[in-house]
Design a protein around this motif. Structure first.
Motif, PDB file in Angstrom:
ATOM      1  N   UNK A   1      66.287   7.428 110.196  1.00 25.60           N
ATOM      2  CA  UNK A   1      66.840   8.419 111.127  1.00 25.60           C
ATOM      3  C   UNK A   1      65.820   8.650 112.454  1.00 25.60           C
ATOM      4  N   UNK A   2      64.505   8.281 112.224  1.00 24.72           N
ATOM      5  CA  UNK A   2      63.611   8.569 113.111  1.00 24.72           C
ATOM      6  C   UNK A   2      63.651   7.504 114.262  1.00 24.72           C
ATOM      7  N   UNK A   3      64.009   6.185 113.507  1.00 26.40           N
ATOM      8  CA  UNK A   3      64.095   5.284 114.657  1.00 26.40           C
ATOM      9  C   UNK A   3      65.290   5.209 115.380  1.00 26.40           C
ATOM     10  N   UNK A   4      66.120   6.257 115.192  1.00 29.11           N
ATOM     11  CA  UNK A   4      67.432   6.108 115.771  1.00 29.11           C
ATOM     12  C   UNK A   4      68.575   5.083 115.209  1.00 29.11           C
ATOM     13  N   UNK A   5      68.362   4.607 114.121  1.00 28.36           N
ATOM     14  CA  UNK A   5      69.548   3.711 113.559  1.00 28.36           C
ATOM     15  C   UNK A   5      70.828   4.583 113.473  1.00 28.36           C
ATOM     16  N   UNK A   6      71.915   3.793 113.899  1.00 25.11           N
ATOM     17  CA  UNK A   6      73.458   4.264 113.946  1.00 25.11           C
ATOM     18  C   UNK A   6      73.665   4.575 112.521  1.00 25.11           C
ATOM     19  N   UNK A   7      74.532   5.682 112.236  1.00 25.64           N
ATOM     20  CA  UNK A   7      75.208   6.165 110.921  1.00 25.64           C
ATOM     21  C   UNK A   7      75.688   4.756 110.109  1.00 25.64           C
ATOM     22  N   UNK A   8      76.282   3.878 110.919  1.00 26.42           N
ATOM     23  CA  UNK A   8      76.877   2.507 110.278  1.00 26.42           C
ATOM     24  C   UNK A   8      75.912   1.895 109.583  1.00 26.42           C
ATOM     25  N   UNK A   9      74.676   1.744 110.112  1.00 28.62           N
ATOM     26  CA  UNK A   9      73.542   1.188 109.494  1.00 28.62           C
ATOM     27  C   UNK A   9      73.150   1.611 108.177  1.00 28.62           C
ATOM     28  N   UNK A  10      73.392   2.806 107.556  1.00 28.27           N
ATOM     29  CA  UNK A  10      72.807   3.303 106.364  1.00 28.27           C
ATOM     30  C   UNK A  10      73.297   2.979 105.182  1.00 28.27           C
ATOM     31  N   UNK A  11      74.532   2.635 105.097  1.00 28.30           N
ATOM     32  CA  UNK A  11      75.060   2.041 103.896  1.00 28.30           C
ATOM     33  C   UNK A  11      74.295   0.659 103.653  1.00 28.30           C
ATOM     34  N   UNK A  12      74.101  -0.026 104.575  1.00 32.00           N
ATOM     35  CA  UNK A  12      73.467  -1.268 104.372  1.00 32.00           C
ATOM     36  C   UNK A  12      71.947  -1.045 103.919  1.00 32.00           C
ATOM     37  N   UNK A  13      71.435  -0.141 104.720  1.00 34.47           N
ATOM     38  CA  UNK A  13      70.023   0.251 104.486  1.00 34.47           C
ATOM     39  C   UNK A  13      69.766   0.852 102.843  1.00 34.47           C
ATOM     40  N   UNK A  14      70.626   1.734 102.485  1.00 39.34           N
ATOM     41  CA  UNK A  14      70.494   2.084 100.934  1.00 39.34           C
ATOM     42  C   UNK A  14      70.773   0.848 100.134  1.00 39.34           C
ATOM     43  N   UNK A  15      71.816  -0.037 100.415  1.00 40.60           N
ATOM     44  CA  UNK A  15      72.001  -1.168  99.481  1.00 40.60           C
ATOM     45  C   UNK A  15      70.825  -1.927  99.288  1.00 40.60           C
ATOM     46  N   UNK A  16      69.976  -2.145 100.638  1.00 36.78           N
ATOM     47  CA  UNK A  16      68.986  -3.111 100.697  1.00 36.78           C
ATOM     48  C   UNK A  16      67.811  -2.393  99.972  1.00 36.78           C
ATOM     49  N   UNK A  17      67.774  -1.027  99.866  1.00 37.28           N
ATOM     50  CA  UNK A  17      66.811  -0.308  99.216  1.00 37.28           C
ATOM     51  C   UNK A  17      66.925  -0.457  97.524  1.00 37.28           C
ATOM     52  N   UNK A  18      67.954  -0.525  97.100  1.00 33.49           N
ATOM     53  CA  UNK A  18      68.272  -0.558  95.704  1.00 33.49           C
ATOM     54  C   UNK A  18      67.823  -2.038  95.246  1.00 33.49           C
ATOM     55  N   UNK A  19      68.171  -3.073  96.079  1.00 32.36           N
ATOM     56  CA  UNK A  19      67.653  -4.207  95.917  1.00 32.36           C
ATOM     57  C   UNK A  19      66.068  -4.344  95.936  1.00 32.36           C
ATOM     58  N   UNK A  20      65.498  -3.731  96.685  1.00 33.47           N
ATOM     59  CA  UNK A  20      64.121  -3.542  96.725  1.00 33.47           C
ATOM     60  C   UNK A  20      63.483  -3.180  95.409  1.00 33.47           C
ATOM     61  N   UNK A  21      64.181  -2.176  94.884  1.00 28.66           N
ATOM     62  CA  UNK A  21      63.700  -1.494  93.586  1.00 28.66           C
ATOM     63  C   UNK A  21      63.909  -2.317  92.649  1.00 28.66           C
ATOM     64  N   UNK A  22      65.122  -3.004  92.481  1.00 29.29           N
ATOM     65  CA  UNK A  22      65.256  -3.893  91.278  1.00 29.29           C
ATOM     66  C   UNK A  22      64.224  -5.120  91.457  1.00 29.29           C
ATOM     67  N   UNK A  23      64.003  -5.681  92.646  1.00 26.77           N
ATOM     68  CA  UNK A  23      62.899  -6.743  92.838  1.00 26.77           C
ATOM     69  C   UNK A  23      61.750  -6.337  92.285  1.00 26.77           C
ATOM     70  N   UNK A  24      61.348  -4.932  92.510  1.00 28.04           N
ATOM     71  CA  UNK A  24      59.916  -4.261  92.229  1.00 28.04           C
ATOM     72  C   UNK A  24      59.905  -4.277  90.973  1.00 28.04           C
ATOM     73  N   UNK A  25      60.761  -3.907  90.281  1.00 29.85           N
ATOM     74  CA  UNK A  25      60.938  -3.681  88.537  1.00 29.85           C
ATOM     75  C   UNK A  25      60.819  -4.923  87.879  1.00 29.85           C
ATOM     76  N   UNK A  26      61.488  -5.904  88.493  1.00 26.91           N
ATOM     77  CA  UNK A  26      61.432  -7.253  87.977  1.00 26.91           C
ATOM     78  C   UNK A  26      60.171  -7.993  87.963  1.00 26.91           C
ATOM     79  N   UNK A  27      59.726  -7.958  89.254  1.00 29.30           N
ATOM     80  CA  UNK A  27      58.065  -8.364  89.629  1.00 29.30           C
ATOM     81  C   UNK A  27      57.338  -7.782  88.475  1.00 29.30           C
TER      82      UNK A  27
END
Length: 469
Positions: free
Chosen positions: A102-128
């Motif tokens: 939000x602070x970087x000014x990402x448009x609202x259309x970016x946020x579904x991808x951002x959250x999806x990538x966030x979940x990927x990072x969470x699963x990768x972190x747990x797996x590692x």
């Protein structure tokens, strides 16, 4: 320890060389299907999330690898405390990436991808984290097989979308990764449950105590991420080309990232092994020299092949390749050579819990990398970002190499250094001759060059294998 390392690193490399290239091809085909601009935005957001990924770990994986390798009877207790701590960090991670976007000014259309990538990072972190328990407990073979499981599952799931359905977009691409990572995590937990009792424990005092111990390792990772992942974000933010330059950069960086896993695999085996040797007050030089010889041979051959066959490699993976794509890839692979060797000395300093000077090197790297990116990206685009990456990796290599040999009194004779320089020169010469003067399929030329250079490295005394301890 040398024998155990040699056996497991070669098994690890063989399994991943069979699997990871297939995933790289599929990932490249996704970019071909969605286009450079769309994938460029995905790549920038991926790097953006990756910058904050350290919040999910805070050095806990490295701390666990070191501590558990020396205290294997406390595995169940450590697992419960660390898992409880990581769940708290997951919440903090999502709050951070959302606010930062939000602070970087990402448009609202970016946020579904951002959250999806966030979940990927969470699963990768747990797996590692789950996988780190296998190597720390001495089950290196299990860690080896688990290291490629997520990518193997992605090959089947995303490959089906790409080649069978012949239709994919970024949301489905993310969904495929999430499915594969979830399944891999469940399988890893089932295997780990055979070696320790799994549970979860919430205690603010224990979590704070853990984070205090692990933070020095987190700081190293934070600093490293700030100069290795900022380039994609800068390209998307600085250049008004709707992510095209970030997409061009991603074509080369994808391959660098894939090859970079070789150094990562070395580190996940070396940190617990070196930590145990240092704890037992044993000489680390034999293991380090063996690892350096293997890594030096692999990194030099891959760098030379990537330079002289850059066009062939890129055209194999992508549609509509330009001179810019090829030039970016070549420069990034020069940085790969430095990065690969740096992994070994970084692992040594991490295992020794000697991180102060390592952090100073990383801070210098950030200053150099950001300065070069801000200077070169506006005028040279993706090529400028590649130059910044290669120069930074070279400086980090010099710093870590100097720190490692002085801290542990590692001695490399003038003869060994001369042979190393000769091997690098011969590698470039052999690949140049085969690529420019012999007219046979380039893949065959590459295989011939690789076999010839492994033989040269062995004859020079660089590539040496010890299969038993």
């Amino acid at each position: 320890m040398q024998g155990k390392f040699t056996q497991n690193i070669f098994l690890l490399l063989i399994i991943n060389f069979l699997i990871k290239p297939l995933y790289v091809v599929i990932d490249a085909e996704v970019q071909n299907l969605v286009g450079n601009e769309t994938y460029g935005v995905y790549f920038a957001l991926f790097n953006f999330c990756f910058i904050f990924q350290i919040i999910l770990d805070m050095g806990l994986v490295t701390y666990n690898s070191m501590h558990l390798s020396q205290n294997r009877d406390r595995g169940s207790e450590n697992f419960a405390d660390i898992l409880g701590t990581k769940l708290i960090l997951i919440l903090l991670f999502f709050i951070t990436i959302t606010m930062a976007g939000w602070l970087l000014g990402y448009p609202s259309s970016y946020f579904p991808t951002l959250i999806g990538l966030g979940i990927i990072m969470v699963l990768q972190s747990l797996l590692v984290y789950v996988r780190s328990n296998f190597s720390a407990l001495g089950f290196f073979r299990t860690e080896v097989f688990m290291s490629a499981l997520d990518k193997l599952l992605m090959i089947f799931i995303i490959g089906y979308m790409v080649y069978k359905l012949q239709q994919i977009d970024i949301p489905f691409f993310i969904a495929g990764q999430l499915s594969a990572l979830s399944l891999a995590l469940v399988i890893a937990l089932i295997f780990l449950s055979r070696h320790m009792t799994l549970g979860i424990s919430f205690s603010m005092n224990r979590s704070l105590a853990l984070l205090k111990k692990s933070f020095p390792f987190a700081l190293v990772f934070i600093l490293m991420i700030l100069y290795t992942r900022i380039d994609g974000v800068m390209l998307e933010r600085i250049l008004p080309d709707e992510g095209r330059s970030a997409g061009v950069y991603a074509t080369g960086y994808r391959l660098l990232d894939a090859f970079n896993m070789i150094g990562y695999y070395f580190s996940i085996l070396m940190v617990p092994m070196l930590s145990k040797q240092i704890g037992d007050k044993k000489d680390v030089y034999p293991l380090m020299k063996s690892a350096i010889g293997i890594m030096l041979t692999i990194a030099t051959i891959l760098t030379a092949l990537s330079w002289f066959y850059a066009g062939d490699i890129m055209n194999l993976l992508y549609d509509n390749i330009t001179v810019e794509n090829i030039s970016v890839f070549r420069i990034l692979m020069l940085g790969f050579w430095f990065l690969s060797i740096s992994y070994l000395f970084g692992s040594l300093m991490t295992a020794a819990d000697d991180l102060k000077m390592l952090n100073y090197i990383m801070i210098l790297a950030i200053a150099v990398n950001w300065g070069l990116n801000l200077t070169l990206i506006p005028t040279h685009g993706a090529y400028g970002a590649a130059i910044a990456t290669a120069v930074t990796q070279g400086l980090v290599f010099i710093g870590q190499f100097t720190l490692g040999i002085t801290r542990f009194n590692l001695s490399f004779s003038v003869s060994y250094i001369s042979k190393t320089i000769l091997f690098v020169a011969l590698s470039m010469a052999v690949c140049h001759i085969l690529s420019d003067m012999i007219s046979i399929p380039w893949l065959l030329e590459s295989i011939i060059a690789g076999l010839l250079l492994v033989t040269i490295s062995f004859l020079l005394g660089i590539f040496r294998l010890k299969w038993t301890d």
